[in-house]
Design a protein around this motif. Structure first.
Motif, PDB file in Angstrom:
ATOM      1  N   VAL A 123       3.162   7.025 -13.635  1.00 46.27           N
ATOM      2  CA  VAL A 123       3.398   7.858 -14.734  1.00 46.27           C
ATOM      3  C   VAL A 123       2.837   7.308 -16.023  1.00 46.27           C
ATOM      4  O   VAL A 123       2.294   8.037 -16.673  1.00 46.27           O
ATOM      5  N   ALA A 124       3.081   6.100 -16.300  1.00 44.52           N
ATOM      6  CA  ALA A 124       2.665   5.648 -17.593  1.00 44.52           C
ATOM      7  C   ALA A 124       1.235   5.591 -17.629  1.00 44.52           C
ATOM      8  O   ALA A 124       0.608   5.870 -18.605  1.00 44.52           O
ATOM      9  N   LYS A 125       0.460   5.327 -16.619  1.00 45.58           N
ATOM     10  CA  LYS A 125      -0.929   5.210 -16.692  1.00 45.58           C
ATOM     11  C   LYS A 125      -1.378   6.971 -17.083  1.00 45.58           C
ATOM     12  O   LYS A 125      -2.291   6.792 -17.969  1.00 45.58           O
ATOM     13  N   ARG A 126      -0.989   7.577 -16.503  1.00 46.24           N
ATOM     14  CA  ARG A 126      -1.306   9.070 -16.575  1.00 46.24           C
ATOM     15  C   ARG A 126      -0.879   9.418 -17.879  1.00 46.24           C
ATOM     16  O   ARG A 126      -1.744  10.202 -18.817  1.00 46.24           O
ATOM     17  N   VAL A 127       0.281   9.072 -18.461  1.00 49.83           N
ATOM     18  CA  VAL A 127       0.545   9.306 -19.796  1.00 49.83           C
ATOM     19  C   VAL A 127      -0.479   8.734 -20.758  1.00 49.83           C
ATOM     20  O   VAL A 127      -0.754   9.343 -21.698  1.00 49.83           O
ATOM     21  N   ILE A 170       4.755  -3.422 -16.951  1.00 53.16           N
ATOM     22  CA  ILE A 170       4.149  -2.284 -16.262  1.00 53.16           C
ATOM     23  C   ILE A 170       3.382  -1.463 -17.203  1.00 53.16           C
ATOM     24  O   ILE A 170       2.115  -1.068 -16.823  1.00 53.16           O
ATOM     25  N   VAL A 171       4.279  -1.063 -18.251  1.00 53.06           N
ATOM     26  CA  VAL A 171       3.682   0.020 -19.127  1.00 53.06           C
ATOM     27  C   VAL A 171       2.533  -0.409 -19.829  1.00 53.06           C
ATOM     28  O   VAL A 171       1.593   0.240 -19.819  1.00 53.06           O
ATOM     29  N   LYS A 172       2.625  -1.919 -20.159  1.00 56.87           N
ATOM     30  CA  LYS A 172       1.470  -2.419 -20.946  1.00 56.87           C
ATOM     31  C   LYS A 172       0.210  -2.384 -19.952  1.00 56.87           C
ATOM     32  O   LYS A 172      -0.897  -1.983 -20.555  1.00 56.87           O
ATOM     33  N   SER A 173       0.488  -2.647 -18.792  1.00 57.62           N
ATOM     34  CA  SER A 173      -0.774  -2.644 -17.921  1.00 57.62           C
ATOM     35  C   SER A 173      -1.417  -1.509 -17.616  1.00 57.62           C
ATOM     36  O   SER A 173      -2.540  -1.297 -17.598  1.00 57.62           O
ATOM     37  N   ALA A 174      -0.414  -0.530 -17.353  1.00 58.01           N
ATOM     38  CA  ALA A 174      -0.669   0.712 -17.123  1.00 58.01           C
ATOM     39  C   ALA A 174      -1.617   1.416 -18.470  1.00 58.01           C
ATOM     40  O   ALA A 174      -2.854   1.910 -18.214  1.00 58.01           O
ATOM     41  N   TYR A 175      -1.127   0.916 -19.656  1.00 56.74           N
ATOM     42  CA  TYR A 175      -2.102   1.437 -20.797  1.00 56.74           C
ATOM     43  C   TYR A 175      -3.456   0.575 -20.885  1.00 56.74           C
ATOM     44  O   TYR A 175      -4.350   1.272 -21.326  1.00 56.74           O
ATOM     45  N   LEU A 176      -3.344  -0.776 -20.392  1.00 59.81           N
ATOM     46  CA  LEU A 176      -4.622  -1.388 -20.305  1.00 59.81           C
ATOM     47  C   LEU A 176      -5.543  -0.835 -19.409  1.00 59.81           C
ATOM     48  O   LEU A 176      -6.927  -0.585 -19.450  1.00 59.81           O
ATOM     49  N   ALA A 208      -5.605   2.366 -18.371  1.00 61.26           N
ATOM     50  CA  ALA A 208      -6.127   3.684 -19.042  1.00 61.26           C
ATOM     51  C   ALA A 208      -7.154   3.435 -20.034  1.00 61.26           C
ATOM     52  O   ALA A 208      -7.719   4.450 -20.701  1.00 61.26           O
ATOM     53  N   GLY A 209      -7.368   2.313 -20.673  1.00 56.25           N
ATOM     54  CA  GLY A 209      -8.254   1.915 -21.631  1.00 56.25           C
ATOM     55  C   GLY A 209      -7.662   2.047 -23.133  1.00 56.25           C
ATOM     56  O   GLY A 209      -8.567   2.627 -24.101  1.00 56.25           O
ATOM     57  N   ARG A 210      -6.418   2.045 -23.127  1.00 58.56           N
ATOM     58  CA  ARG A 210      -5.946   2.365 -24.349  1.00 58.56           C
ATOM     59  C   ARG A 210      -4.948   1.344 -24.749  1.00 58.56           C
ATOM     60  O   ARG A 210      -3.598   1.508 -24.970  1.00 58.56           O
ATOM     61  N   PRO A 211      -5.180   0.038 -24.607  1.00 59.30           N
ATOM     62  CA  PRO A 211      -4.125  -0.891 -24.977  1.00 59.30           C
ATOM     63  C   PRO A 211      -3.551  -0.832 -26.508  1.00 59.30           C
ATOM     64  O   PRO A 211      -2.217  -1.377 -26.916  1.00 59.30           O
ATOM     65  N   ASP A 212      -4.423  -0.202 -27.254  1.00 61.70           N
ATOM     66  CA  ASP A 212      -3.944  -0.255 -28.769  1.00 61.70           C
ATOM     67  C   ASP A 212      -2.692   0.710 -28.942  1.00 61.70           C
ATOM     68  O   ASP A 212      -2.083   0.607 -29.925  1.00 61.70           O
TER      69      ASP A 212
END
Lengths: 272, 406, 271
Positions: B231-235, B258-264, B266-270
């Motif tokens: 979910v977090a990745k898609r979000v 997990i959420v941090k990794s998902a953002y990473l 998805a290419g949006r760590p910021d």
């Protein structure tokens, strides 16, 4: 190293616990018991992370003046005051200096955080200065006032009068009222099921009604049949469905646990 | 006056003496007549099976007077000593007709009840009649000592289960890795997750993800972690917001990772901050109160509840329904499933929660293990049919194959 | 906020202040710290009503109660965890000076080394807050997840799988099969008789069968298979309904408990 080692740890401990199950020897029991103790102890350390997170988010709300930021102050006050009473105790008769220490500590921490949170340099300085001053007052009271002390009596530490009062008169009433809201919600949920009008919701509602009415004294002779039907429902189809669900859940748990041990399911580990 | 007293005393003596004397003789008569019961025979003692030691099983043949014979045996007392000559110490008492006793003690050296391993003991069983003085002592059996076993044979069925299940899973995962397409039936709740994220993006509202009251050591929570990752990745890809209030601090730590990794990914760590996943409190209803508040104030487009839920399930789901969010839930807590079904738009029932992570990821390895689960279910059905036939014809040995003994 | 909201809030505060005074007057002579006690009872009545007001809609009183509850309960569990786990169970095994400091009896012994490891793991967990060595926090997590995964694997395999299989082994033809003649001559038509038992056993067996088919993932639910799966979900719904109905009474009694508090302990209208 960053990812492989934890996965190896998962595998080692997982396999150990499986093997342990088949070994009744007391050494195996002994290791089993202290591994479970370890989990509890690590959990307490984790609580510190939790408190940090709660403070961080609340302070962030106050700093950014997000909607309802005022209530974050209530949370922080509740938190610090409760911690204060959980870690100190009044040993003398007077409340005077005990409260002075409490007020000094609370205001001191608040000023320091205000200082940390504030963006304007001059206000920051005021915040820090006031915070340190108030903390100094707290330390002075703590050192020179014999009427209270840091509470290091374990069994009584949790029974400190104020701590108990906060528990009995704040936590318990809110908790039981939140719980009692369920009476209203269960009614609105039943109404929702009633309106859904598909076969599944109807089945659910019908069996719920039968079970609810099973002890109803106003139904007269019909009540007897309802009670019988309810008993049959609870003992026969209920048992069958429960068994099917339990087997399914068991398989799900077993499969997931196995995937975790084998490192196939590693979503919980993050990456990098 | 004195005279009266003396006379009455003498009279009393005259009456009392024969009575007492008679009583004496009756007592003496019965004790002479009462036969001592026959002793228990064939006393045997051996270390108790499949345990951690500190226990010895004592068995014996019933006394001839237990039930039959004179029928006088009411109980057996089990005695133990470190030497065949005593002193013996009573360790247990069982009623008549029972011919075994497990002498068990604590494994804690400090405990007064400590039962040492590897120390030779001698056992004796007394057959006791109504009057506990009437007892027949058995022969002393010994020496015998207790010790812990290294394998619990009573748990062999579980071991077979472990092996079969592990082999099935590894087999199907290997097959899946080779690229064979595996069919999985659609699950409405899973398809809804993607739609819900899209809807949240359109509405510009956040998604609330509740991991429940489970701790990180509960498998339902681990399944929920995997779903959260998807979910977090898609979000993150959609630039939508996700809110994850946590009940358990360890769960929070893992969820942050997990959420941090998902953002990473998805290419949006910021766009990630630790405040996305935050701790509320470890008190059930305070947590509910806070999440309820969040629902009414943030008005999330979608609420996702996955994991372990208890009494709070209905409070959360009803509040979310009132707030007008789309709600997707999944739990293996049977008592809470009905409330989710009633108040949520989609509910993953029991095992579906565990399957969900495989569905969302569509990774062949995870789907492979689903296949293994299905085979296990088929096996249950087949075994149940065989078992039912066996039960009808009284073939108990088949049922016994599945008996786990501790 | 609107002016009217402030007026309402002020009115509520005044009302509860009055209630405090009246309560204190009522308690005077009955208990020692009657002013404090009256305040606490009034305050918990206020909190009770504040939470109940949530049923109407979100409002400042609810927000106040909610935020206070969160802060206090978080601190409560932290204190309880610290005193019961760390001070009472860990420290006595860890070090003598620390035990003396916390005034708990030291019970060290030769194996106290094993209690240093969880402390190290706990500290590694706290390193999460550091950006550089935060990855170390995965070690304790891996330990917890691995241990409990192994534990749950065997535990559930046994209780939810092997034991459930053997409990489905019920004779579908009543008691033991001894030929048709025996079967029909012993067929009992009463409500608790053999026929209803046979029927119940069939329902249970078919219920489990269809329920398992509903949970079958890797086959399309069409045809006979689909029909069985459909029956499966119906049986599941029956169960969920029964469970729902079962819970209702318990929940209503909780509400009765709170109402009793308001009318008895606070207002004193019921004795």
């Amino acid at each position: 190293m960053r990812r492989q080692l934890p996965l190896a740890l998962v595998f080692i401990f997982g396999v150990f616990m499986i093997v342990q199950y088949f070994v009744p020897h007391e050494y195996s029991e002994w290791v089993y018991e202290f591994l479970l103790d370890w989990i509890t102890i690590i959990g307490i350390f984790a609580l510190a992370l939790g408190i940090y997170s709660l403070t961080h988010v609340s302070m962030g709300k106050i700093r950014n003046r997000t909607p309802n930021w005022q209530y974050a102050i209530v949370t922080m006050l509740g938190l610090f005051v409760m911690i204060y009473f959980g870690f100190t105790a009044r040993t003398g008769d007077s409340w005077g200096l005990y409260f002075v220490a409490l007020v000094a500590l609370t205001l001191g921490i608040s000023s320091l955080t205000w200082g940390a949170v504030e963006t304007q340099a001059s206000r920051r300085k005021i915040g820090f200065a006031a915070g340190l001053g108030l903390l100094a007052v707290f330390v002075l009271v703590a050192v020179f006032d014999p009427s209270w002390k840091f509470y290091f009596y374990t069994s009584e530490g949790l029974q400190s009068a104020m701590f108990r009062n906060f528990f009995d008169y704040i936590m318990i009433p809110i908790q039981s009222t939140m719980f009692s809201l369920l009476a209203f919600f269960i009614a609105s949920a039943a109404y929702r099921a009633f309106r859904a009008r598909n076969i599944l919701a109807t089945l659910l509602l019908a069996s719920a009604l039968i079970v609810m009415l099973r002890f109803n004294p106003f139904l007269g002779p019909v009540g007897e049949y309802i009670a019988q039907t309810a008993n049959w429902l609870l003992n026969v189809p209920n048992l069958a469905a429960k068994r099917a669900i339990v087997i399914g859940i068991g398989l799900g748990i077993v499969a997931t646990a196995l995937k975790v041990i084998l490192g196939i399911e590693r979503g919980y580990m993050g990456r990098g | 006056m004195k005279y009266k007293l003396v006379v009455s005393f003498l009279l009393a003596l005259l009456v009392a003496v024969p009575v007492v004397a008679q009583q004496d003789t009756t007592l003496a008569d019965t004790s002479a007549a009462a036969m001592l019961p026959a002793p228990a025979t064939m006393v045997q003692a051996k270390d108790a099976d499949n345990d951690h030691g500190h226990a010895i099983d004592v068995t014996w043949e019933l006394s001839a007077d237990d039930g039959q014979g004179a029928g006088t045996v009411l109980s057996y007392e089990i005695y133990r000593s470190e030497s065949p000559d005593g002193p013996f110490e009573q360790r247990g008492l069982v009623p008549s007709q029972k011919n075994s006793y497990t002498d068990i003690g604590s494994r804690d050296r400090e405990s007064p009840d400590y039962f040492p391993d590897y120390i030779d003991f001698y056992y004796r069983v007394d057959a006791v009649a109504a009057d506990s003085a009437d007892r027949a002592l058995s022969e002393v059996f010994g020496p015998v000592h207790s010790y812990g076993q290294w394998f619990n044979t009573g748990r062999i069925p579980v071991m077979v289960g472990v092996l079969i299940f592990a082999i099935l899973t590894i087999l199907f995962v290997t097959i899946a890795k080779k690229g064979r397409e595996l069919y999985v039936r659609p699950l409405a709740g899973i398809d809804a997750v993607d739609d819900a994220i899209g809807r949240a993006t359109e509405m510009g509202k956040p998604i609330l993800y509740v991991l429940g009251l489970g701790t990180a050591d509960q498998i339902a929570t681990i399944a929920s972690f995997t779903i959260l990752g998807r979910v977090a990745k898609r979000v993150a890809e959609y630039h939508t917001k996700v809110i994850v209030p946590c009940y358990d601090p360890i769960v929070m730590t893992v969820a942050q990772e997990i959420v941090k990794s998902a953002y990473l990914d998805a290419g949006r760590p910021d766009e990630y901050s630790d405040d996305i996943v935050y701790f509320v409190t470890q008190s059930q209803f305070a947590y509910v109160a806070a999440v309820n508040g969040t629902m009414l104030r943030e008005l999330p487009a979608t609420n996702i509840y996955m994991g372990k839920f208890y009494a709070e399930s209905l409070i959360l789901a009803e509040t979310g329904a009132v707030a007008g969010s789309i709600q997707i839930s999944g739990t293996d807590e049977i008592a809470q499933i009905p409330f989710f079904i009633v108040a949520c738009d989609y509910t993953l029932i029991g095992e579906e929660l565990y399957a969900a992570s495989a569905y969302l990821g569509r990774e062949p390895v995870l789907l492979g293990s689903l296949k293994a689960q299905d085979y296990a279910k088929a096996a249950i059905i087949v075994l149940a049919i065989v078992g039912i036939v066996a039960a009808n014809f009284g073939w108990t040995y088949f049922t016994e194959l599945f008996q786990v003994v501790d | 906020m609107k002016r009217s909201s402030y007026i309402i809030m002020a009115a509520v505060v005044v009302l509860f202040a009055l209630s405090w005074i009246f309560k204190a007057m009522a308690l005077d002579g009955e208990t020692e710290h009657y002013i404090t006690r009256a305040f606490l009872v009034t305050f918990s009545a206020f909190l009770t009503l504040a939470v109940l007001s949530f049923l109407y809609r979100d409002n400042p009183f609810y927000k106040f109660a909610e935020h206070l509850f969160v802060g206090i309960s978080a601190a409560f569990w932290m204190c309880v965890g610290f005193w019961t786990t760390i001070v009472q169970n860990l420290i006595p095994r860890l070090s003598q000076p620390l035990s003396e400091f916390f005034e708990v009896p030291y019970i060290g012994g030769s194996f106290s080394i094993r209690f240093y490891l969880p402390v190290i793991l706990g500290i590694l967990l706290l390193l999460r807050l550091s950006r550089k060595v935060g990855w170390l926090s995965r070690w304790p997590l891996a330990f917890i997840v691995g241990t409990t995964a192994g534990l749950n694997f065997v535990r559930y395999l046994r209780s939810d799988f092997i034991q459930q299989i053997s409990s489905t082994f019920v004779p579908l033809l009543g008691t033991r099969w001894e030929g048709f003649g025996h079967f029909f001559s012993h067929l009992d038509l009463s409500a608790t008789g053999q026929l209803s038992m046979i029927l119940a056993n069939w329902v249970i067996f078919l219920g489990v069968f269809c329920g398992l088919i509903y949970f079958y993932f890797s086959k399309e639910h069409t045809g006979v298979f689909g029909k069985a799966s459909r029956v499966g979900i119906w049986v599941l719904m029956f169960t969920f309904g029964a469970s729902f109905g079962y819970t209702v009474m318990g929940r209503i009694s909780l509400l009765v408990g709170r109402i009793t508090f308001l009318f008895k302990d606070w207002l004193g209208l019921i004795s």
